[in-house]
Design an enzyme around this catalytic site. Structure first.
Site, PDB file in Angstrom:
ATOM      1  N   SER A  79      37.172  33.743  57.211  1.00 56.54           N
ATOM      2  CA  SER A  79      38.130  34.640  56.566  1.00 56.54           C
ATOM      3  C   SER A  79      38.255  35.924  57.376  1.00 56.54           C
ATOM      4  O   SER A  79      38.721  35.888  58.515  1.00 56.54           O
ATOM      5  CB  SER A  79      37.740  34.889  55.107  1.00 56.54           C
ATOM      6  OG  SER A  79      38.771  35.554  54.408  1.00 56.54           O
ATOM      7  N   LEU A  80      37.820  37.086  56.838  1.00 54.32           N
ATOM      8  CA  LEU A  80      37.951  38.317  57.624  1.00 54.32           C
ATOM      9  C   LEU A  80      37.198  38.221  58.949  1.00 54.32           C
ATOM     10  O   LEU A  80      37.538  38.899  59.923  1.00 54.32           O
ATOM     11  CB  LEU A  80      37.459  39.525  56.826  1.00 54.32           C
ATOM     12  CG  LEU A  80      35.957  39.821  56.810  1.00 54.32           C
ATOM     13  CD1 LEU A  80      35.542  40.726  57.963  1.00 54.32           C
ATOM     14  CD2 LEU A  80      35.535  40.440  55.497  1.00 54.32           C
ATOM     15  N   HIS A  91      42.818  33.587  49.197  1.00 56.38           N
ATOM     16  CA  HIS A  91      43.164  32.310  49.832  1.00 56.38           C
ATOM     17  C   HIS A  91      43.825  31.322  48.870  1.00 56.38           C
ATOM     18  O   HIS A  91      43.465  30.148  48.800  1.00 56.38           O
ATOM     19  CB  HIS A  91      41.931  31.686  50.490  1.00 56.38           C
ATOM     20  CG  HIS A  91      41.360  32.548  51.572  1.00 56.38           C
ATOM     21  ND1 HIS A  91      42.028  32.766  52.761  1.00 56.38           N
ATOM     22  CD2 HIS A  91      40.220  33.282  51.634  1.00 56.38           C
ATOM     23  CE1 HIS A  91      41.299  33.591  53.518  1.00 56.38           C
ATOM     24  NE2 HIS A  91      40.221  33.924  52.849  1.00 56.38           N
ATOM     25  N   GLN A 100      46.716  32.638  56.931  1.00 62.59           N
ATOM     26  CA  GLN A 100      45.337  32.625  56.442  1.00 62.59           C
ATOM     27  C   GLN A 100      45.188  33.318  55.088  1.00 62.59           C
ATOM     28  O   GLN A 100      44.307  32.972  54.294  1.00 62.59           O
ATOM     29  CB  GLN A 100      44.448  33.311  57.492  1.00 62.59           C
ATOM     30  CG  GLN A 100      42.966  33.237  57.233  1.00 62.59           C
ATOM     31  CD  GLN A 100      42.272  34.541  57.597  1.00 62.59           C
ATOM     32  OE1 GLN A 100      42.600  35.593  57.056  1.00 62.59           O
ATOM     33  NE2 GLN A 100      41.329  34.467  58.508  1.00 62.59           N
ATOM     34  N   ARG A 149      44.636  44.828  55.033  1.00 60.34           N
ATOM     35  CA  ARG A 149      44.438  43.503  54.436  1.00 60.34           C
ATOM     36  C   ARG A 149      43.658  43.613  53.129  1.00 60.34           C
ATOM     37  O   ARG A 149      44.009  42.995  52.119  1.00 60.34           O
ATOM     38  CB  ARG A 149      43.693  42.614  55.432  1.00 60.34           C
ATOM     39  CG  ARG A 149      43.475  41.154  55.017  1.00 60.34           C
ATOM     40  CD  ARG A 149      42.793  40.423  56.168  1.00 60.34           C
ATOM     41  NE  ARG A 149      42.594  39.002  55.930  1.00 60.34           N
ATOM     42  CZ  ARG A 149      41.500  38.469  55.416  1.00 60.34           C
ATOM     43  NH1 ARG A 149      40.495  39.256  55.045  1.00 60.34           N
ATOM     44  NH2 ARG A 149      41.391  37.160  55.262  1.00 60.34           N
ATOM     45  N   GLN A 204      33.403  38.179  53.886  1.00 62.06           N
ATOM     46  CA  GLN A 204      33.043  39.050  52.777  1.00 62.06           C
ATOM     47  C   GLN A 204      31.923  38.437  51.948  1.00 62.06           C
ATOM     48  O   GLN A 204      31.862  37.230  51.752  1.00 62.06           O
ATOM     49  CB  GLN A 204      34.279  39.300  51.896  1.00 62.06           C
ATOM     50  CG  GLN A 204      34.221  40.613  51.146  1.00 62.06           C
ATOM     51  CD  GLN A 204      35.597  41.066  50.689  1.00 62.06           C
ATOM     52  OE1 GLN A 204      36.584  40.834  51.359  1.00 62.06           O
ATOM     53  NE2 GLN A 204      35.658  41.707  49.549  1.00 62.06           N
TER      54      GLN A 204
END
Length: 309
Positions: free
Chosen positions: A93-94, A202, A251, A118, A10
């Site tokens: 991440s994503l 996170h 995660q 998510r 992102q």
């Protein structure tokens, strides 16, 4: 050269990303169509002709960035380069979901739905204004962990993203993150920048989102990836579907160990990293991690043609 395919997270989103790929390659256009169908909405219209504020909403940015990455991969496929050109896949991440879709571990449709879930779950886990993130520039991971521990004062404050040797992001309660920014500068950080994010990703505050993702991931078929994954929270190789499922849940609250992930791939012989999708953020991080590594971007038809030449 031994190559890894890496997928952005992102923050890389821009209006118009992927449009040229879709116009140049029918297979790339088919990715956007498949994502639109999976979500039951015209996400591609938002990506190409919408406003950046709406695209940046977490629930939109996550599937949009994945779609753009997979469209770029399909452009490479059309130019004769398959995913098995890579020795490893990884994502920030994503981007880890994009990496898994690229490696055939999760279908594109399921990946789009998972990322929509998510994004919504991460956004709703913490009321707007109660969480924050800050990039600490010029301190290493251990120093930032010490800063976060000192700043917590009973609140949540954690090192969330270990991006490169010069940048570690902290996440948690707004007051604690603001304290961390001040403490970091007192301890020699070059800068401490509050990030324009809508939630504290996170960190432990994301546990409600992790619970949602555990339920969502339990319903999705996950296959062994065609190319080994370097997982965010482990910074090491993962190929077992059950482990992948568990680590995707972990995660949500765990740290993105990007610096270590790149070092792991380099130690296993990777010399060239192809950033598949929007932007150049990962390439910048990789250069700071190891200036001996080569980074290339694949986000346009011109990139796909040049890299396959």
């Amino acid at each position: 050269m031994t190559t890894a395919f890496v997928f952005p997270g992102q923050g890389a989103q821009t209006i118009g990303m992927g449009r040229a790929l879709a116009e140049a390659y029918p297979a790339a256009k088919a990715v956007f169509d498949e994502v639109d169908d999976a979500l039951g909405e015209n996400l591609s219209g938002l990506i190409w002709d919408g406003d950046i504020e709406t695209l940046t909403l977490t629930q939109n940015a996550q599937p949009a960035l994945m779609a753009t990455s997979l469209a770029a991969l399909r452009a490479l496929n059309a130019e004769g380069i398959a995913v098995d050109k890579a020795s490893f896949v990884a994502g920030h991440s994503l981007g880890e979901y994009s990496a898994l879709a690229a490696a055939g571990s999760i279908s594109i449709a399921d990946t789009a739905r998972l990322l929509r879930t998510r994004g919504q779950a991460m956004q709703s886990a913490v009321p707007v204004g109660e969480g924050a993130m800050a990039a600490i520039l010029g301190l290493d991971l251990e120093a930032v962990r010490a800063v976060a521990a000192e700043a917590a004062e009973g609140d949540v404050c954690q090192a969330a993203n270990d991006n490169d040797p010069t940048q570690v992001v902290v996440s948690g309660s707004k007051a604690a993150v603001e304290r961390a920014a001040v403490i970091a500068k007192d301890k020699g950080a070059k800068r401490a920048v509050m990030l324009p994010v809508s939630a504290p990703f996170h960190c432990a505050l994301m546990q409600p989102a992790a619970d949602v993702m555990a339920e969502a991931l339990a319903k999705v078929e996950i296959a062994a990836p065609a190319v080994p994954l370097i997982a965010n929270v482990r910074a090491d190789v993962v190929t077992d579907p059950d482990e992948i499922r568990a680590l995707l849940v972990e995660q949500v609250t765990g740290s993105v160990r990007w610096r270590e992930s790149v070092q792991t791939m380099a130690a296993k012989g990777v010399t060239e990293f192809w950033e598949i999708g929007a932007g150049k953020a990962l390439s910048g991080m990789i250069r700071k991690i190891d200036r001996g590594l080569v980074s290339r971007q694949v986000g346009t038809p011109e990139d796909a043609k040049a890299i396959s030449a």
